[in-house]
Design an enzyme around this catalytic site. Structure first.
Site, PDB file in Angstrom:
ATOM      1  N   ASP A  67       0.765  -1.201  -0.013  1.00 51.07           N
ATOM      2  CA  ASP A  67      -0.113   0.029  -0.072  1.00 51.07           C
ATOM      3  C   ASP A  67       0.948   1.179   0.159  1.00 51.07           C
ATOM      4  OD1 ASP A  67      -2.367   1.678  -0.158  1.00 51.07           O
ATOM      5  OD2 ASP A  67      -3.051   0.944   1.695  1.00 51.07           O
TER       6      ASP A  67
HETATM    7  C1  BGC Z   1      -5.003   3.238   0.169  1.00 45.71           C
HETATM    8  C2  BGC Z   1      -5.241   2.144  -1.116  1.00 45.71           C
HETATM    9  C3  BGC Z   1      -4.988   2.840  -2.367  1.00 45.71           C
HETATM   10  C4  BGC Z   1      -3.688   3.604  -2.304  1.00 45.71           C
HETATM   11  C5  BGC Z   1      -3.436   3.982  -3.838  1.00 45.71           C
HETATM   12  C6  BGC Z   1      -3.892   4.167  -0.100  1.00 45.71           C
HETATM   13  O1  BGC Z   1      -3.657   5.296   0.632  1.00 45.71           O
HETATM   14  O2  BGC Z   1      -4.928   2.670   1.424  1.00 45.71           O
HETATM   15  O3  BGC Z   1      -6.467   1.718  -0.881  1.00 45.71           O
HETATM   16  O4  BGC Z   1      -5.155   1.632  -3.370  1.00 45.71           O
HETATM   17  O5  BGC Z   1      -3.717   4.522  -1.679  1.00 45.71           O
HETATM   18  O6  BGC Z   1      -4.281   5.331  -4.198  1.00 45.71           O
END
Ligand code: BGC
Length: 759
Positions: free
Chosen positions: A285
């Site tokens: 993530d």
């Molecule tokens: C979130 C994810 C997301 C990623 C990319 C993160 O802050 O937890 O769910 O896919 O950002 O945008």
């Protein structure tokens, strides 16, 4: 580099054969990637492991942006959250033409519930209990994304959550492992279909794992859970998505057993890869390698080594792999083999998408102009949105409304197209969407009129409202009293009042935890003022989570929970409130009676001291509260219709079965009202005695059944020992002989039951 230039002997020229090889890893793919990797330098390999957000170039100049520079230098394996086929084409061209080996990019986006055609938030979608609808929504999302240059969505999010304080319940399928697993599968099928088709994209199952169970519902907070609970309650949807063939998995921000998920070898390698057989790519993530420093586990270099060694392949936005793996290789903390495995998995994704055959497959501006937000997609979004609304209360049959007369539409969501799509709508185009006010006016046409007053902002406090308006505020600068006075004047002229209240899009979603789940006081005051008119009031509750509505349930005659209903939500709301569509949604998560009950979920253990449900008094030394009931306001599975359904005659074709047997449990459901309607028939199981304590009930089967007035249907659940299995103390998945109860009914509370034996 185009695949056929790279290795002529392995080119797959016949279209059909080519598609096949792109969907099923083959010797051809292995040989192609081995050849390519044989010619890659270490720097080029580390470039493939690097994923960087491209959001800043959505409106800017792609080629001359920092992302463009990184692409040209071969320092990126992919980027994400860029809107527009032209910009993506330019980046792809840079990758193909300006780097030595011309490896195309993965282009990701958080297409969580639709691209420009936005479907209801996933929590809403899950309340349809309609797997075809869920799959169709993902298919359309994939088609529009693909037309705009995207080849990878960071969806489905399948984190089970039992804690509505956590704002990201909006992105998941609620609290149940079985429903969540069915939805996870449907979404993977919808996104990926046949991967080599130009309409399909890679899915990414997230957030692995347990992200939905943070302490106190606070986003990013610690998760601490027994393995029994992980295996029996939280893992199922991730595994289901993997079983369905999801190509990628994203690790979560939280710790699992004290170790951040991204660096947790037990989780990523032992469970995901070895136990479940996942052979796809794992991405972190956002920044979660770098976050291992504040977690108190390791600085960037060591964290990068730990993440790679744990089985993580691609680094999202930490710049850890690209900046430290060389040094980690030199000092022996990672091996060339581990780096190569990660590179291979990323290249396999690109191969499966067919990017080596045609890097521009997904960046076609003509297709983008043709295939996005089409009338067909919009019609599907409208139909599906109407299925997600949950009718919580309808005293005196206030709903459906007659399609005539003067309808006052009030509330912060009444004239607010900006907030209709809901959280995580990266590609939404709210200027194209309708507000509730408009949807109702269009439905009424010349037969009626709409009167409008805002009546309340989301919050009385400006600072709080600003905090939840990152995409632009719709705040009215007038005081609460002025807004209320106007709403009273408007309501006085109306025949009926529709109050569109609740949460703005960003009151749920990432980084939007709440400790108070009730309607903000100024919105409650608006409802009170509307009820004081004595006119019929319909409450449309917009929310990205289960909210606490005890006061509303006691005072407002009709409540329809519409979640964040998406780009076509306004028309869908009109369809339901005027009765063109009969609501059929059922809650996929318990609605608590107060925040103190949280976490609250229907499939709890009984404890050694359960309350006696027949005794209405406070029962000391029982598992309960002195100041609250244990009962939620609305249970899991609950939802009303404009017609009534009667359940009778639950019967079994046998009272016992062997380890390879089946028992058919059948229940008769009758539409006893006066309108056609669709009912979600639910079957639950309880294992009365087991080596590990088992829940009081677990959903095991459901069916949507459409019935004309007076019509009845027999609905059967074929119970096999598989439905009775659970993970025992050794984490073996077993069905233990003994007594079970099967239950059937309209929700998790009102159930008929029968007992049977597994011999
Ligand atoms: C979130 C994810 C997301 C990623 C990319 C993160 O802050 O937890 O769910 O896919 O950002 O945008």
């Amino acid at each position: 580099m185009k695949k056929n230039l790279l290795i002529a002997g392995l080119v797959c020229l016949a279209a059909a054969g080519c598609q096949k090889s792109a969907d099923t890893p083959t010797a051809e793919m292995d040989a192609f990637i081995s050849d390519l990797m044989g010619r890659m330098t270490l720097d080029e390999k580390l470039g493939q492991l690097n994923l960087v957000a491209g959001g800043d170039i959505t409106t800017g100049d792609a080629i001359n942006s920092p992302i463009g520079a990184a692409v040209a230098e071969g320092k990126l394996g992919g980027t994400f959250n860029i809107k527009g086929a032209q910009k993506i084409y330019e980046l792809q061209r840079l990758a193909v033409d300006s780097t030595r080996l011309g490896i195309p990019l993965l282009i990701g986006m958080d297409v969580i519930h639709g691209y420009e055609t936005v479907f209801p938030i996933p929590l809403g979608l899950s309340c349809s209990w309609d797997m075809e609808a869920v799959e169709r929504s993902a298919q359309i999302a994939a088609k529009e994304s693909a037309a705009a240059g995207i080849n990878w969505t960071f969806s489905p999010m399948v984190d089970i959550s039992r804690d509505p304080r956590w704002g990201r319940m909006s992105e998941g399928a609620g609290e149940d492992p079985h429903l969540g697993s069915e939805i996870a599968r449907a979404m993977v099928r919808g996104y990926q279909g046949y991967l080599s088709s130009p309409d399909n994209i890679l899915a990414c199952v997230k957030h692995f794992a347990l992200y939905g169970a943070p302490d106190a519902g606070r986003d990013y907070n610690t998760v601490d859970m027994s393995r029994n609970r992980m295996y029996n309650e939280y893992f199922a949807p991730y595994k289901a998505a993997v079983d369905e063939g999801a190509a990628t998995v994203m690790t979560s921000f939280n710790t699992v057993d004290g170790i951040p998920a991204t660096a947790n070898k037990w989780l990523v390698t032992d469970v995901l890869r070895d136990q479940w057989g996942f052979d796809g790519m794992v991405v972190t993530d956002y920044g979660s390698i770098a976050e291992m420093a504040p977690h108190g586990v390791a600085g960037l270099a060591d964290a990068s080594a730990m993440a790679l060694n744990a089985g993580t392949d691609m680094d999202m936005c930490s710049f850890g792999f690209i900046s430290t793996l060389k040094e980690n290789l030199d000092n022996g903390k990672v091996s060339q083999k581990t780096i190569d495995e990660a590179v291979r998995r990323i290249l396999e994704c690109k191969y499966k998408l067919g990017l080596f055959d045609n890097p521009y497959k997904y960046s076609d501006t003509l297709r983008e102009a043709r295939e996005i937000y089409t009338p067909e997609h919009r019609a599907e979004a409208r139909r599906i949105a109407a299925e997600t609304f949950v009718l919580l209360k309808n005293e005196g049959n206030v709903l459906p409304l007659a399609k005539k007369g003067r309808v006052a539409v009030v509330g912060p969501m009444a004239d607010n197209a900006l907030n209709m799509p809901g959280t995580w709508s990266v590609a939404a185009a709210p200027a194209k969407y309708k507000s509730v006010r408009q949807g109702i006016a269009d439905a009424l046409g010349a037969d009626g009129s709409v009167l409008y007053a805002k009546g309340a902002n989301f919050y009385s406090d400006k600072a709080m409202e600003d905090g939840i308006s990152p995409n632009g505020s719709t705040r009215d600068p007038r005081s609460d009293a002025e807004l209320l006075a106007e709403a009273r004047r408007v309501a006085a002229q109306a025949d009926v009042i529709v109050a569109a209240v609740g949460e703005a899009a960003e009151m749920s979603g990432e980084s939007a935890s709440r400790t108070d789940l009730t309607l903000p006081a100024n919105q409650r005051a608006l409802l009170e003022a509307m009820l004081a008119t004595g006119k019929p009031v319909v409450m449309l509750n917009f929310s990205g989570r289960p909210t606490v509505m005890v006061w509303e349930a006691a005072n407002v005659p009709a409540i329809l929970n519409v979640w964040s209903p998406g780009s076509e939500g306004a028309d869908a709301i009109a369809d339901v409130i005027f009765g063109d569509v009969n609501p059929s949604g059922k809650l996929s998560a318990t609605m608590p009676a107060n925040v103190g009950q949280v976490p609250i979920y229907y499939n709890h253990l009984n404890t050694g001291r359960p309350e006696d449900p027949a005794n209405p008094n406070f029962q000391r030394y029982r598992s309960n509260y002195i100041d609250s009931t244990n009962e939620p306001l609305y249970p899991f599975g609950y939802g009303l219709s404009y017609t009534d359904f009667d359940y009778s005659n639950l019967r079994l074709d046998s009272e016992s079965m062997n380890a390879d047997g089946t028992i058919n449990a059948t229940v008769t459901v009758k539409n006893t009202g006066s309108r056609p309607g669709t009912e979600v028939v639910q079957f639950y199981i309880r294992d009365l005695f087991a080596s590990v304590a088992r829940p009081v009930k677990e959903l095991k089967h459901f069916e949507r059944v459409s019935l004309e007035p007076g019509q009845s249907a027999d609905v059967t659940f074929a119970i096999t020992p598989d439905a009775l299995k659970f993970y025992n103390a050794d984490l073996d998945f077993v069905a233990e002989p003994g007594d079970f109860v099967v239950m059937a009914g309209p929700d998790s509370r009102r159930l008929l039951e029968k007992q049977f034996k597994l011999l």
